[in-house]
Design an enzyme around this catalytic site. Sequence first.
Site, PDB file in Angstrom:
ATOM      1  N   CYS A   1       0.886  -1.170   0.000  1.00  0.00           N
ATOM      2  CA  CYS A   1       0.000   0.000   0.000  1.00  0.00           C
ATOM      3  C   CYS A   1       0.913   1.205   0.000  1.00  0.00           C
ATOM      4  O   CYS A   1       1.486   1.547   1.036  1.00  0.00           O
ATOM      5  CB  CYS A   1      -0.924   0.023   1.220  1.00  0.00           C
ATOM      6  SG  CYS A   1      -1.866   1.566   1.333  1.00  0.00           S
TER       7      CYS A   1
ATOM      8  N   CYS B   1      -0.443   4.187   2.427  1.00  0.00           N
ATOM      9  CA  CYS B   1      -0.465   4.093   3.894  1.00  0.00           C
ATOM     10  C   CYS B   1      -0.150   2.667   4.299  1.00  0.00           C
ATOM     11  O   CYS B   1       0.996   2.226   4.135  1.00  0.00           O
ATOM     12  CB  CYS B   1      -1.795   4.583   4.472  1.00  0.00           C
ATOM     13  SG  CYS B   1      -3.280   3.935   3.671  1.00  0.00           S
ATOM     14  N   SER B   2      -1.129   1.914   4.799  1.00  0.00           N
ATOM     15  CA  SER B   2      -0.827   0.566   5.274  1.00  0.00           C
ATOM     16  C   SER B   2      -2.015  -0.360   5.069  1.00  0.00           C
ATOM     17  O   SER B   2      -2.264  -1.235   5.888  1.00  0.00           O
ATOM     18  CB  SER B   2      -0.420   0.600   6.749  1.00  0.00           C
ATOM     19  OG  SER B   2      -1.451   1.198   7.517  1.00  0.00           O
ATOM     20  N   CYS B   3      -2.766  -0.178   3.988  1.00  0.00           N
ATOM     21  CA  CYS B   3      -3.913  -1.049   3.711  1.00  0.00           C
ATOM     22  C   CYS B   3      -3.428  -2.496   3.606  1.00  0.00           C
ATOM     23  O   CYS B   3      -2.411  -2.777   2.961  1.00  0.00           O
ATOM     24  CB  CYS B   3      -4.610  -0.624   2.420  1.00  0.00           C
ATOM     25  SG  CYS B   3      -5.324   1.027   2.524  1.00  0.00           S
TER      26      CYS B   3
END
Lengths: 83, 210
Positions: free
Chosen positions: B110, B113-115
Amino acid sequence: MTFAVGDRVRVADRAHAGHHRTPGYVKGRRGRIERVHGSFTNPETRAYGSDGLPEVVLYQVAFELEPARTYVDVFEHWLEEAR
Amino acid sequence: MSDHDHDHPHDPVAGDDGPAATRVRALEELLIEKGVVAREDVRRNIDWLVSRSPGDGARLVARAWVDPEFKERLLADARIAALELGLDPGPSPVVVAVENTALVHHIVVCTLCSCYPRALLGPPPAWYKSLPYRSRAVSDPRGVLEEFGVELGDDVELRVLDSTADIRYLVIPRRPEGTASLDEDELAALVTRDSMIGVAEPLAPASAAA
């Protein structure tokens, strides 16, 4: 404009002040619709307390990047028809 | 400790420190004060997140390895496939599984961000959220894979999946050689978190023996 799998598209090359989910490295790039994921609430308005409606169609777009083919999920209002 | 009211500010019991933790605490307090979230919701969500583990994703992969028809259903709709095994696919409306083969290798990132498919893999590792991984997974994915110990042949097509929006991606890694006699539980023990992100191969059968 609604797209179908296989359609050639170009990601709008525009700045957007505020939250959005279109990564800079694909802005202005051409790609091909790989999947139609369905409709989702709009993160650009949802980020500021809205319900995110109306929903926007989300596509998986394949980009022939160096060094590897890269698939990015892009909302419809960021996509233009490309020839 | 347990028998005093929480109507006064004080340092949290579990003392994460650092500027990020301070900022998160300040945001949490504001959101609670403004009625956007309830403290109970925050706690419940954290409880849910830390209760998840890569074991659930591993069960999906192991079943796909032994049951080709299940694999087709997993590739068609990973949410429904997870529900079929009694697993919680999480709040994401669409979970997409992709299959690594002798000719194609997928790696998930991602970049924004941090999906991450937290419901099926648990909390993402710190490196997954780091800026170097998020940028290099796109700019130098083969280099990243080499650092994780994966050497792809020149004939293997590498595909990077950037989960920028509502979709969560799960990699079905290649079944290791020498596992024909293993049952589904033994196979699941070979399926690591990193192999379902696409940055590692599953364990070899010998190294998984307890």
